[in-house]
Scaffold this motif. Sequence first.
Motif, short mmCIF file in Angstrom:
data_model
loop_
_atom_site.label_atom_id
_atom_site.label_comp_id
_atom_site.label_asym_id
_atom_site.label_seq_id
_atom_site.Cartn_x
_atom_site.Cartn_y
_atom_site.Cartn_z
N VAL A 8 -15.87 12.74 3.65
CA VAL A 8 -16.67 13.13 4.80
C VAL A 8 -16.38 14.60 5.11
CG1 VAL A 8 -16.84 12.90 7.32
CG2 VAL A 8 -16.97 10.87 5.88
N VAL A 9 -17.45 15.36 5.24
CA VAL A 9 -17.34 16.77 5.62
C VAL A 9 -17.93 16.92 7.01
CG1 VAL A 9 -18.03 19.14 5.10
CG2 VAL A 9 -17.46 17.56 3.23
N VAL A 10 -17.14 17.42 7.93
CA VAL A 10 -17.59 17.65 9.30
C VAL A 10 -17.96 19.12 9.43
CG1 VAL A 10 -16.99 17.55 11.74
CG2 VAL A 10 -16.10 15.81 10.15
N GLY A 127 -2.42 5.11 5.65
CA GLY A 127 -2.04 5.41 4.29
C GLY A 127 -3.19 5.36 3.30
N ASP A 128 -4.28 4.71 3.65
CA ASP A 128 -5.38 4.52 2.71
C ASP A 128 -6.61 5.37 2.99
OD1 ASP A 128 -3.96 2.50 1.32
OD2 ASP A 128 -4.54 1.06 2.87
N GLY A 129 -6.76 5.87 4.21
CA GLY A 129 -7.97 6.60 4.52
C GLY A 129 -7.95 7.23 5.90
N THR A 139 -18.31 5.35 13.60
CA THR A 139 -17.06 5.73 12.95
C THR A 139 -17.30 5.76 11.45
OG1 THR A 139 -15.67 4.75 14.68
CG2 THR A 139 -14.65 5.09 12.54
N GLU A 140 -16.84 6.79 10.81
CA GLU A 140 -16.97 6.93 9.36
C GLU A 140 -15.58 6.97 8.74
OE1 GLU A 140 -19.75 6.92 7.62
OE2 GLU A 140 -21.10 6.86 9.36
N ARG A 141 -15.39 6.21 7.68
CA ARG A 141 -14.09 6.15 7.00
C ARG A 141 -14.22 6.73 5.59
NH1 ARG A 141 -9.13 4.04 7.71
NH2 ARG A 141 -7.97 3.28 5.89
N ALA A 142 -13.20 7.48 5.20
CA ALA A 142 -13.23 8.11 3.88
C ALA A 142 -11.81 8.32 3.37
CB ALA A 142 -13.96 9.45 3.95
N GLU A 143 -11.71 8.54 2.07
CA GLU A 143 -10.41 8.87 1.47
C GLU A 143 -10.02 10.32 1.74
OE1 GLU A 143 -11.91 5.46 -1.09
OE2 GLU A 143 -12.74 7.08 0.08
N LEU A 144 -11.02 11.17 2.01
CA LEU A 144 -10.79 12.59 2.27
C LEU A 144 -11.74 13.04 3.36
CD1 LEU A 144 -9.79 15.52 1.59
CD2 LEU A 144 -11.58 15.57 -0.17
N VAL A 145 -11.23 13.79 4.33
CA VAL A 145 -12.06 14.40 5.37
C VAL A 145 -11.79 15.89 5.39
CG1 VAL A 145 -12.49 14.60 7.85
CG2 VAL A 145 -12.24 12.34 6.79
N ARG A 305 -4.62 13.38 4.45
CA ARG A 305 -5.92 13.32 3.78
C ARG A 305 -6.98 14.17 4.47
NH1 ARG A 305 -6.67 9.15 0.19
NH2 ARG A 305 -4.88 7.77 -0.10
N VAL A 306 -6.57 15.04 5.38
CA VAL A 306 -7.51 15.86 6.14
C VAL A 306 -7.23 17.33 5.87
CG1 VAL A 306 -8.42 16.41 8.42
CG2 VAL A 306 -7.58 14.10 7.94
N ALA A 307 -8.29 18.11 5.66
CA ALA A 307 -8.17 19.55 5.42
C ALA A 307 -9.02 20.32 6.43
CB ALA A 307 -8.61 19.90 4.00
N LEU A 308 -8.52 21.46 6.84
CA LEU A 308 -9.29 22.44 7.61
C LEU A 308 -9.64 23.60 6.68
CD1 LEU A 308 -7.11 22.78 10.86
CD2 LEU A 308 -9.03 21.23 10.48
N ILE A 309 -10.91 24.03 6.68
CA ILE A 309 -11.29 25.17 5.85
C ILE A 309 -12.14 26.14 6.65
CG2 ILE A 309 -11.21 23.72 3.77
CD1 ILE A 309 -14.29 23.94 3.65
N GLY A 310 -12.29 27.35 6.11
CA GLY A 310 -13.13 28.36 6.72
C GLY A 310 -12.65 28.72 8.11
N ASP A 311 -13.61 28.97 9.02
CA ASP A 311 -13.27 29.35 10.39
C ASP A 311 -12.61 28.23 11.18
OD1 ASP A 311 -14.27 31.88 10.01
OD2 ASP A 311 -16.13 31.56 11.11
N ALA A 312 -12.67 27.02 10.70
CA ALA A 312 -11.94 25.93 11.35
C ALA A 312 -10.44 26.14 11.25
CB ALA A 312 -12.33 24.59 10.74
#
Length: 395
Positions: A8-10, A127-129, A139-145, A305-312
């Motif tokens: 999921v990309v926010v 541990g899984d998502g 609500t959206e569930r993912a392995e990577l956000v 499992r969560v990343a911040l990129i760019g201006d975030a």
Amino acid sequence: MTEARRAVVVGGSFAGLTAALLLREQGFDVDVFERTPTYLDGRGGGIVLQPDTVRWIRERPHNFGVEDISIGSSVTRYLGVGNKVVHEEPASWRFSSWTTIYRVLLDDFGTDHYHLGDYAVGVSQDGDGVDVRFTSGRTERAELVVFADGISSVGRRRLQPRVRPRYSGYVGWRGTVPEREVSVETANLVHDATTYAVVDASHICMYPIPAGDGSLSRGDRQLNYVWYRNVAEGPELDEMVTDQRGFTAPVSVHPGTVQQRYLDQMRSEAVDLLPPAAAELVTRTAEPYLQIVLDIAVRNMAFGRVALIGDAAFAARPHAAAGTAKAAADAWALAEALSAEPDVPRALAAWEPARLALGNELLGRVAEMGARSQFTNTWDPADPALHFGLYGPDR
């Protein structure tokens, strides 16, 4: 056959779409959630196409090239009193509009998994998502956000709540003018250049960008600028960034909502302070808008499992024209880390250190650029440290 993992990309802007496209190539099923209810238009703003910015376009098949969606420059030019050229040197850059590049990325990603009007409000993981919660109740569930939701990032506020934007001490007046609406002299000074004017405690940067319909023809294009003005933090700034409805803007006062008295003052001072070509761009802009110039730096970009990129993650002042380049570079590095290491938390942990180092280096460099133009009056047109570039003059 291995079942595809979900990401999921926010944030559906430049950073989010670049990340989504690259994650999809890594085998993820990707959904993008954009909080605005309509497709984005970037308010016509210009961007400088650094190599990372256009890497997706250059390295993936398209029926057009970068040259077909951008305008090239041949020089960096500084104007003085009466439009006298006080410094000029060869410089090859390409300029486009934010909207043009956004449309390319959105066309490539498609709209089936691009969701409008979904405002993320919370995030948690086990541990899984990861679960992302939205104001609508979904609500959206993912392995990577991936939070790519910009300078007012919800992800950053939830994951690094102590991080606060730092005001630089100045604002940027921004706008665009149709090339056909300015004098021949002004058009000739700006059409093939990155054009600057530096005055006491202020400077303006100007360059051509495509028209709203993408036209690159002389006369049809737009001339884009940002003019930096010092404004004291506190009541003076708060009053200026309160829009016509009475709402105080945290990041920018949008076109058509700036208080008229500030527009009148800005146009009058442009005539008094700037070379005629620069003043003409400012005074002929139908709806200038106001950007609060901020510094934002996080301590971490990877959270399991969560990343911040760019201006975030890191929001840098515009002086190096590196915002979109850094967003793209973050996304490419993330995809490369996931390709090398399929375990998401381990991949993100390996990806993070170099991204933090680059973000902090960029923030330090643009802060120095801003200090030299706005406060110490030591901006030297011949100094390569003041040139555009994500990685600095020596890289």
